[in-house]
Design an enzyme around this catalytic site. Structure first.
Site, short mmCIF file in Angstrom:
data_model
loop_
_atom_site.label_atom_id
_atom_site.label_comp_id
_atom_site.label_asym_id
_atom_site.label_seq_id
_atom_site.Cartn_x
_atom_site.Cartn_y
_atom_site.Cartn_z
N CYS A 1 -2.70 7.30 -3.75
CA CYS A 1 -1.69 8.28 -3.33
C CYS A 1 -1.47 9.32 -4.42
CB CYS A 1 -0.37 7.59 -2.99
SG CYS A 1 -0.47 6.68 -1.44
N GLU B 1 8.08 12.62 -3.43
CA GLU B 1 7.72 12.46 -4.84
C GLU B 1 7.93 13.76 -5.60
OE1 GLU B 1 6.92 9.70 -6.18
OE2 GLU B 1 6.52 8.44 -4.44
N HIS C 1 6.29 9.03 0.09
CA HIS C 1 6.01 7.61 0.30
C HIS C 1 7.01 7.04 1.32
CE1 HIS C 1 3.37 6.88 -3.36
NE2 HIS C 1 2.79 6.18 -2.41
N ARG D 1 -4.58 -1.21 -9.67
CA ARG D 1 -4.29 -2.65 -9.72
C ARG D 1 -5.27 -3.41 -8.83
NH1 ARG D 1 -1.31 -5.31 -6.16
NH2 ARG D 1 -0.72 -3.37 -5.17
N1 PCA Z 1 -0.46 3.86 -0.35
C1 PCA Z 1 -1.26 3.69 -1.55
C2 PCA Z 1 -2.61 4.28 -1.21
C3 PCA Z 1 -2.62 4.46 0.27
C4 PCA Z 1 -1.23 4.26 0.70
O1 PCA Z 1 -0.80 4.43 1.85
C5 PCA Z 1 -0.61 4.28 -2.80
O2 PCA Z 1 0.63 4.30 -2.88
O3 PCA Z 1 -1.32 4.71 -3.72
#
Ligand code: PCA
Length: 229
Positions: free
Chosen positions: A149, A86, A178, A96
């Site tokens: 996240c 990111e 991610h 959400r």
């Molecule tokens: N993904 C979520 C929260 C925890 C995770 O593994 C997110 O993208 O916010």
């Protein structure tokens, strides 16, 4: 020896497992960037609660305990098909679905009065380009969303911004990555992209090592500047 703190999350929403936690678990506990040189690193792993408050607090606590040189927080982004470092963390929580503590913030800041956003201080594009060139499925992402996240990512960058680097304390680097669903993961939706655990783990490991190479390069260049002045 460099210390890398790698975090991931507990399962959340309808998922029985979290891809990021599977990847975190599968990462090696140590490695080195080049044979026979002093380029070793160790990986300290932590699983954070998928909760806005407790997740951010657990990250800060782990950073205090581990005192890492680099922090890489991993999270699952079901639906993405690539491993995505990111670029930007935003000062916004807008959920959400409720987090694992039942909290569902509606347009609240992560840090009241804090900066609207932070860029990661990791050269994500350089790292992603190197990964792509080596054949790994990686891409830069410009949004970590507005769920837990992003909250943890913003908290990380806010802490890094508040940690002044000096001769005793080298700069701390941090980013959020991610990952897509893992094929071996229990109960994942059939219509969403997924990759093997090995492929995702190897991509994350490559990115981690590329970032460490960039850190080393940056330190050598800044030392050179100090020597010259
Ligand atoms: N993904 C979520 C929260 C925890 C995770 O593994 C997110 O993208 O916010």
């Amino acid at each position: 020896m460099r210390t890398v703190l790698v975090t991931a999350f507990e399962p959340f929403g309808a998922d029985a497992e979290n891809a990021a936690a599977l990847v975190c678990d599968a990462l090696p506990d140590e490695g080195c960037l080049a044979e026979g040189k002093a380029t070793g690193y160790r990986v300290v792993k932590r699983i954070l609660p998928t909760e806005f408050r407790a997740g951010a607090q657990a990250l800060l606590q782990a950073m205090e305990e581990v005192r890492p040189h680099l922090v890489l927080c991993l999270g699952q982004a079901g639906g993405r098909s690539e491993v995505t470092p990111e670029r930007i963390a935003v000062n916004l929580m807008d959920a959400r679905i409720p987090d694992n503590a039942g909290r569902q913030p509606d347009e609240e800041p992560v840090v009241p009065g804090g900066l609207p956003a932070y860029f990661t201080n990791v050269p994500v594009k350089v790292a992603v380009r190197a990964a792509q060139k080596a054949g790994y499925p990686a891409a830069v992402s410009d949004t970590a969303g507005t769920y837990v996240c992003n909250c943890v990512f913003y908290t990380l960058m806010d802490r890094i911004a508040a940690t002044p680097a000096n001769e005793a304390t080298p700069p701390l680097w941090g980013d959020f990555i991610h990952v897509p669903y893992v094929q071996e993961q229990k109960g994942i939706p059939k219509d969403k992209p997924a990759r093997t655990l090995t492929e995702i783990t190897e991509t994350v490991r490559f990115l981690l090592e590329e970032i460490l190479r960039q850190m080393k390069h940056f330190e050598e260049v800044s030392q050179g500047c100090t020597t010259m002045s």
